[in-house]
Design a protein around this motif. Structure first.
Motif, PDB file in Angstrom:
ATOM      1  N   GLN A   8       0.788  -1.306   0.124  1.00 55.80           N
ATOM      2  CA  GLN A   8       0.153  -0.235  -0.042  1.00 55.80           C
ATOM      3  C   GLN A   8       1.504   1.095  -0.708  1.00 55.80           C
ATOM      4  OE1 GLN A   8      -2.233   1.335   3.888  1.00 55.80           O
ATOM      5  NE2 GLN A   8      -3.995   1.267   2.468  1.00 55.80           N
ATOM      6  N   ARG A   9       1.915   0.838   0.695  1.00 53.19           N
ATOM      7  CA  ARG A   9       2.417   2.250   1.093  1.00 53.19           C
ATOM      8  C   ARG A   9       3.630   2.902  -0.574  1.00 53.19           C
ATOM      9  NH1 ARG A   9       7.592   4.035   2.283  1.00 53.19           N
ATOM     10  NH2 ARG A   9       8.819   1.537   2.207  1.00 53.19           N
ATOM     11  N   ARG A  10       3.842   1.465  -1.103  1.00 51.02           N
ATOM     12  CA  ARG A  10       4.757   1.968  -2.332  1.00 51.02           C
ATOM     13  C   ARG A  10       4.181   2.680  -3.492  1.00 51.02           C
ATOM     14  NH1 ARG A  10      10.498   0.059  -1.810  1.00 51.02           N
ATOM     15  NH2 ARG A  10      10.632   1.083  -3.576  1.00 51.02           N
ATOM     16  N   TYR A  11       2.878   1.551  -3.057  1.00 55.31           N
ATOM     17  CA  TYR A  11       1.712   1.980  -4.217  1.00 55.31           C
ATOM     18  C   TYR A  11       1.395   3.799  -3.949  1.00 55.31           C
ATOM     19  CZ  TYR A  11      -2.613   2.538  -7.127  1.00 55.31           C
ATOM     20  OH  TYR A  11      -3.762   2.411  -7.990  1.00 55.31           O
ATOM     21  N   PHE A  12       1.309   3.557  -3.526  1.00 56.23           N
ATOM     22  CA  PHE A  12       0.292   5.205  -3.089  1.00 56.23           C
ATOM     23  C   PHE A  12       2.014   6.276  -3.573  1.00 56.23           C
ATOM     24  CE2 PHE A  12      -2.727   4.181   0.063  1.00 56.23           C
ATOM     25  CZ  PHE A  12      -3.714   4.875  -0.355  1.00 56.23           C
ATOM     26  N   GLY A  13       3.027   6.419  -3.399  1.00 52.43           N
ATOM     27  CA  GLY A  13       4.668   6.562  -4.099  1.00 52.43           C
ATOM     28  C   GLY A  13       4.626   6.998  -4.997  1.00 52.43           C
ATOM     29  N   VAL A  14       3.946   5.810  -6.123  1.00 50.53           N
ATOM     30  CA  VAL A  14       4.811   5.710  -7.222  1.00 50.53           C
ATOM     31  C   VAL A  14       3.721   6.453  -7.727  1.00 50.53           C
ATOM     32  CG1 VAL A  14       3.330   3.441  -7.701  1.00 50.53           C
ATOM     33  CG2 VAL A  14       5.787   4.119  -8.854  1.00 50.53           C
ATOM     34  N   ALA A  15       1.959   6.310  -7.144  1.00 43.59           N
ATOM     35  CA  ALA A  15       0.875   6.894  -8.090  1.00 43.59           C
ATOM     36  C   ALA A  15       1.146   8.577  -7.172  1.00 43.59           C
ATOM     37  CB  ALA A  15      -0.383   5.889  -7.619  1.00 43.59           C
ATOM     38  N   ARG A  16       1.472   9.103  -7.017  1.00 42.31           N
ATOM     39  CA  ARG A  16       1.326   9.894  -5.853  1.00 42.31           C
ATOM     40  C   ARG A  16       3.049  10.488  -6.957  1.00 42.31           C
ATOM     41  NH1 ARG A  16      -0.360   9.475  -0.896  1.00 42.31           N
ATOM     42  NH2 ARG A  16      -2.181   9.462  -0.816  1.00 42.31           N
ATOM     43  N   GLY A  17       4.107   9.802  -7.013  1.00 43.09           N
ATOM     44  CA  GLY A  17       4.403  10.350  -7.484  1.00 43.09           C
ATOM     45  C   GLY A  17       6.174  10.935  -6.376  1.00 43.09           C
ATOM     46  N   THR A  18       5.759  10.311  -5.482  1.00 36.25           N
ATOM     47  CA  THR A  18       6.972  10.626  -3.907  1.00 36.25           C
ATOM     48  C   THR A  18       8.131   9.482  -4.668  1.00 36.25           C
ATOM     49  OG1 THR A  18       4.973   9.553  -2.931  1.00 36.25           O
ATOM     50  CG2 THR A  18       5.802  12.057  -2.680  1.00 36.25           C
ATOM     51  N   ASP A  19       7.622   8.454  -5.020  1.00 31.27           N
ATOM     52  CA  ASP A  19       8.424   7.641  -5.988  1.00 31.27           C
ATOM     53  C   ASP A  19       8.619   7.688  -7.281  1.00 31.27           C
ATOM     54  OD1 ASP A  19       9.611   5.321  -7.119  1.00 31.27           O
ATOM     55  OD2 ASP A  19       8.665   3.517  -5.629  1.00 31.27           O
ATOM     56  N   THR A  20      10.167   8.315  -7.035  1.00 30.03           N
ATOM     57  CA  THR A  20      10.225   8.925  -9.131  1.00 30.03           C
ATOM     58  C   THR A  20      10.201   7.917  -9.959  1.00 30.03           C
ATOM     59  OG1 THR A  20      12.696   8.906  -8.197  1.00 30.03           O
ATOM     60  CG2 THR A  20      10.752  10.894  -7.969  1.00 30.03           C
ATOM     61  N   ALA A  21       9.875   6.133  -9.551  1.00 32.19           N
ATOM     62  CA  ALA A  21      10.249   5.356 -10.420  1.00 32.19           C
ATOM     63  C   ALA A  21       8.727   5.360 -11.413  1.00 32.19           C
ATOM     64  CB  ALA A  21      10.389   3.792  -9.349  1.00 32.19           C
ATOM     65  N   HIS A  22       8.912   4.873 -12.450  1.00 28.30           N
ATOM     66  CA  HIS A  22       7.746   4.371 -13.388  1.00 28.30           C
ATOM     67  C   HIS A  22       7.054   6.038 -13.722  1.00 28.30           C
ATOM     68  CE1 HIS A  22       8.200   0.143 -13.393  1.00 28.30           C
ATOM     69  NE2 HIS A  22       7.881   0.320 -12.377  1.00 28.30           N
ATOM     70  N   PRO A  23       7.983   6.752 -14.387  1.00 27.99           N
ATOM     71  CA  PRO A  23       8.059   8.138 -14.851  1.00 27.99           C
ATOM     72  C   PRO A  23       6.537   7.801 -15.709  1.00 27.99           C
ATOM     73  CG  PRO A  23       9.575   8.035 -15.409  1.00 27.99           C
ATOM     74  CD  PRO A  23       9.477   6.272 -14.933  1.00 27.99           C
TER      75      PRO A  23
END
Ligand SMILES: Cc1ncc(COP(=O)(O)O)c(C=O)c1O
Length: 307
Positions: free
Chosen positions: A284-299
């Protein structure tokens, strides 16, 4: 629900005030359910001062696939839908998380076999993450059977299919649960009324494979890729029996609208310890990160709205 409609929608390619987004009551979209759709989310990233729409291209692929199977003829291109989504977010000046719908349907009036004229609308609803996303939900295995591929194919995201999920949801709510899990005609676990399902048992993540009467969920695909990348775990895709739900250490739903939603009880059996499990919480934490772009992987998964 903690939601409200944005002031504008798009109807047949044009921005219109919410109150003017109407179709005729005899449209085959209404009388025969000749209506396919997508639900997407856009996430506000305060650090970037940017709104990102998640996995637009995959949603458009599925929209066109659904329209093809339902033989809905229409004049719109991918660019029309992509530009429409972005235009609608800009005109509504969205700077928070929203849920959007694109519908493609048979308009005006006509018989059951009418395939045109095509109509479309795009809507935008202010919809934060649900309150139960953190504490988890309580699910009932429904006595309603999931629709099947050769009757009303769940792989097609058609509005008419939601009749099945609606029956299961209403039953679950009247029986005191938050939501439902549907079994297939062969008694295998399929999905929830609006989300796919995963279980975790002895550290292994399992989800029904796509031949088990489920929607080919974009969030499911994201989490299968994410589980490998973030946790080093391969997700097993295979049929799941009902009683595996009662043996699981963790269970969770996933979908664009429901995001990653832990299930802490099934049929009044606690799932694992009856609290949100560690694998679910991390996904859940990683999903929110990638969807919000706070995790910059998968631009490539995020389409920025403001340029
Ligand atoms: C029946 C059903 N299954 C699964 C999903 C999850 O699909 P996605 O992750 O593409 O939103 C949804 C929601 O859209 C759904 O309605």
């Amino acid at each position: 629900m903690d939601t409200s409609n944005a002031p504008y929608m798009i109807l047949n390619g044009k921005v219109v005030p919410f109150a003017e987004a109407r179709i005729h009551c005899l449209a085959p979209a209404v009388t025969y359910g000749a209506n396919v759709f997508e639900g997407l989310r856009a996430y506000w990233n305060a650090d970037d001062g940017q709104l990102y729409v998640f996995r637009v291209e995959e949603h458009l692929d599925r929209l066109f696939y659904s329209a093809k199977v339902m033989r809905i003829e229409h004049p719109w291109t991918r660019e029309d839908f992509r530009n429409g989504l972005l235009e609608l977010l800009r005109v509504n000046e969205v700077k928070e998380s929203v849920h959007m719908r694109i519908h493609l349907y048979v308009d005006e009036d006509g018989f059951m076999t009418a395939t045109s004229p095509g109509g479309m609308f795009i809507s935008c609803v202010f919809r934060p993450t649900s309150k139960i996303a953190m504490q988890g939900c309580r699910a009932q295995v429904s006595s309603w059977t999931r629709i099947s591929d050769n009757a009303s194919p769940p792989r097609v995201k058609s509005a008419a299919n939601y009749f099945n999920g609606r029956l299961a949801s209403l039953q679950a709510k009247s029986d005191g649960y938050d939501t439902a899990i549907l079994l297939s005609e062969t008694g295998r676990v399929t999905e929830g009324p609006g989300a796919c399902l995963f279980i975790v048992r002895d550290g292994r993540i399992v989800t029904p494979d796509v031949s088990n009467d489920i929607l080919e969920s974009i969030t499911r695909a994201t989490l299968i890729e994410g589980a490998k990348e973030w946790l080093g775990l391969d997700v097993e895709q295979r049929p799941i029996a009902r009683t595996e739900l009662y043996a699981a250490d963790e269970v969770f739903f996933c979908g664009t609208g429901q995001e990653v939603l832990p299930v802490v009880e099934v049929d009044r059996f606690p799932v694992g310890t009856g609290t949100v499990g560690p694998i679910t919480a991390e996904l859940q934490r990683r999903y929110f990160g990638v969807a919000r772009g706070t995790d910059t992987a998968h631009p490539d998964w995020r389409t920025p709205v403001y340029v």
